[in-house]
Enzyme design. Structure first.
Site, PDB file in Angstrom:
ATOM      1  N   ASP A  82       0.842  -1.203   0.000  1.00 18.85           N
ATOM      2  CA  ASP A  82       0.000   0.000   0.000  1.00 18.85           C
ATOM      3  C   ASP A  82       0.880   1.257   0.000  1.00 18.85           C
ATOM      4  OD1 ASP A  82      -2.492   1.241   0.107  1.00 18.85           O
ATOM      5  OD2 ASP A  82      -2.531   1.292   2.302  1.00 18.85           O
ATOM      6  N   GLY A 177      -7.221   8.231   8.404  1.00 17.78           N
ATOM      7  CA  GLY A 177      -7.198   8.520   9.842  1.00 17.78           C
ATOM      8  C   GLY A 177      -8.579   8.878  10.360  1.00 17.78           C
ATOM      9  N   SER A 207     -12.035   4.139   7.275  1.00 19.74           N
ATOM     10  CA  SER A 207     -12.417   4.214   8.697  1.00 19.74           C
ATOM     11  C   SER A 207     -13.243   5.466   8.990  1.00 19.74           C
ATOM     12  CB  SER A 207     -11.164   4.256   9.581  1.00 19.74           C
ATOM     13  OG  SER A 207     -10.416   3.089   9.404  1.00 19.74           O
TER      14      SER A 207
HETATM   15  P1  13P Z   1      -7.967   4.555   7.243  1.00 18.34           P
HETATM   16  O1  13P Z   1      -6.756   4.394   8.089  1.00 18.34           O
HETATM   17  O2  13P Z   1      -8.567   5.915   7.329  1.00 18.34           O
HETATM   18  O3  13P Z   1      -8.944   3.470   7.422  1.00 18.34           O
HETATM   19  O4  13P Z   1      -7.431   4.453   5.724  1.00 18.34           O
HETATM   20  C1  13P Z   1      -6.634   3.372   5.371  1.00 18.34           C
HETATM   21  C2  13P Z   1      -6.107   3.539   4.010  1.00 18.34           C
HETATM   22  O5  13P Z   1      -6.679   4.198   3.159  1.00 18.34           O
HETATM   23  C3  13P Z   1      -4.847   2.860   3.702  1.00 18.34           C
HETATM   24  O6  13P Z   1      -4.466   3.043   2.391  1.00 18.34           O
END
Ligand code: 13P
Length: 269
Positions: A82, A177, A207
């Protein structure tokens, strides 16, 4: 079954559901998420980000384990790098056996992002690995104005044509986040991107976005949802100072958190 992300995401796009891209940070978290996918009979993309702390999240070690564990279940499991900015990290992940990589050129000018993405696609494709790129920039809560840039639909279509990338992360209002205030998504923009772009779209910053909004995005091509903060927050909450050996509670808590996304958003195979 260990797979790359191409077929799983194309199927999700056709049938309007999402595959969850779950950010993992250790062997235990990876094992827990695979167990959840196997128990619920849902596909899963495990993700490791470029800066994940070693040795807890050492690329080769996690990938070797994931390939082994994925081979023991019929559900499709992919291992995805990622937010990689560095080509060496991408090539070492491909070498380590990752089935999918993201080149994140979202803060680069369009032409440079397209050029490097095209290069990554060329190498990855030759190795049977799928590629995600990002156009527009999904920022962090509290970014300076201008740091988060929404995806321009016509540019997205042009970018996909120029690069041959397998899936595209778009910026429509989510943040990585914890949100400050209520999340607002630009669904009209997403709809226009969906009309112009025929590959699966990816939503980062899952999230805290809320299931109702997320379900709406599935109608317009969002086929992969990245989630990590909620999983980490669940782990932190479970790791209370009163727990002598908190691993079990952590695994239960992160499994429950992932289930909360998988059950309503991902289809049974
Ligand atoms: P969150 O941490 O907001 O869930 O996002 C994760 C993300 O997009 C990792 O690429």
């Amino acid at each position: 079954m260990y797979v790359n992300t191409k077929e799983m995401l194309e199927k999700a796009r056709r049938e309007h559901y999402m595959v969850i891209g779950a950010g993992c940070w250790s062997l235990n978290s990876a094992a827990t998420f695979i167990d959840v996918a196997a128990a619920l009979n849902r596909p899963l993309i495990l993700m490791l980000w470029e800066g994940a702390p070693e040795p807890l999240a050492e690329q080769e070690r996690i990938c070797e384990y994931v390939r082994h564990a994925a081979g023991k279940t019929p559900v499709p499991i992919a291992m995805h790098l990622d937010h990689a900015h560095d080509l060496d990290t991408i090539y070492s992940a491909i070498h380590a056996g990752f089935s999918s990589v993201m080149f994140d050129g979202s803060e680069l000018p369009f032409a440079e992002n397209a050029e490097i993405t095209r290069e990554v696609v060329k190498v990855a494709r030759a190795c049977g690995v799928t590629v995600e790129a990002e156009l527009g920039h999904v920022g962090q809560p509290g970014d300076e104005p201008g740091q988060s840039a929404l995806t321009v639909p016509e540019e997205a279509a042009d970018f996909v044509r120029q690069t041959g990338v397998d899936s595209l992360a778009v910026s429509i209002g989510t943040v990585h986040g914890v949100y400050q205030g209520e999340p607002h998504l630009d669904l009209d923009r997403l709809k226009r991107i969906y009309e112009l772009v025929e590959i699966p779209l990816v939503l980062h910053g899952g999230s805290g976005t809320g299931l109702d909004l997320l379900k709406e995005t599935m109608q317009y091509g969002i086929s992969k949802l990245n989630v990590m903060t909620d999983l980490v927050l669940a782990a932190m909450k479970a790791a209370s100072p009163d727990n002598f050996l908190p691993e079990l509670e952590i695994c239960e808590a992160i499994a429950k958190s992932l289930e909360g996304y998988m059950l309503p958003l991902t289809r049974v195979l």
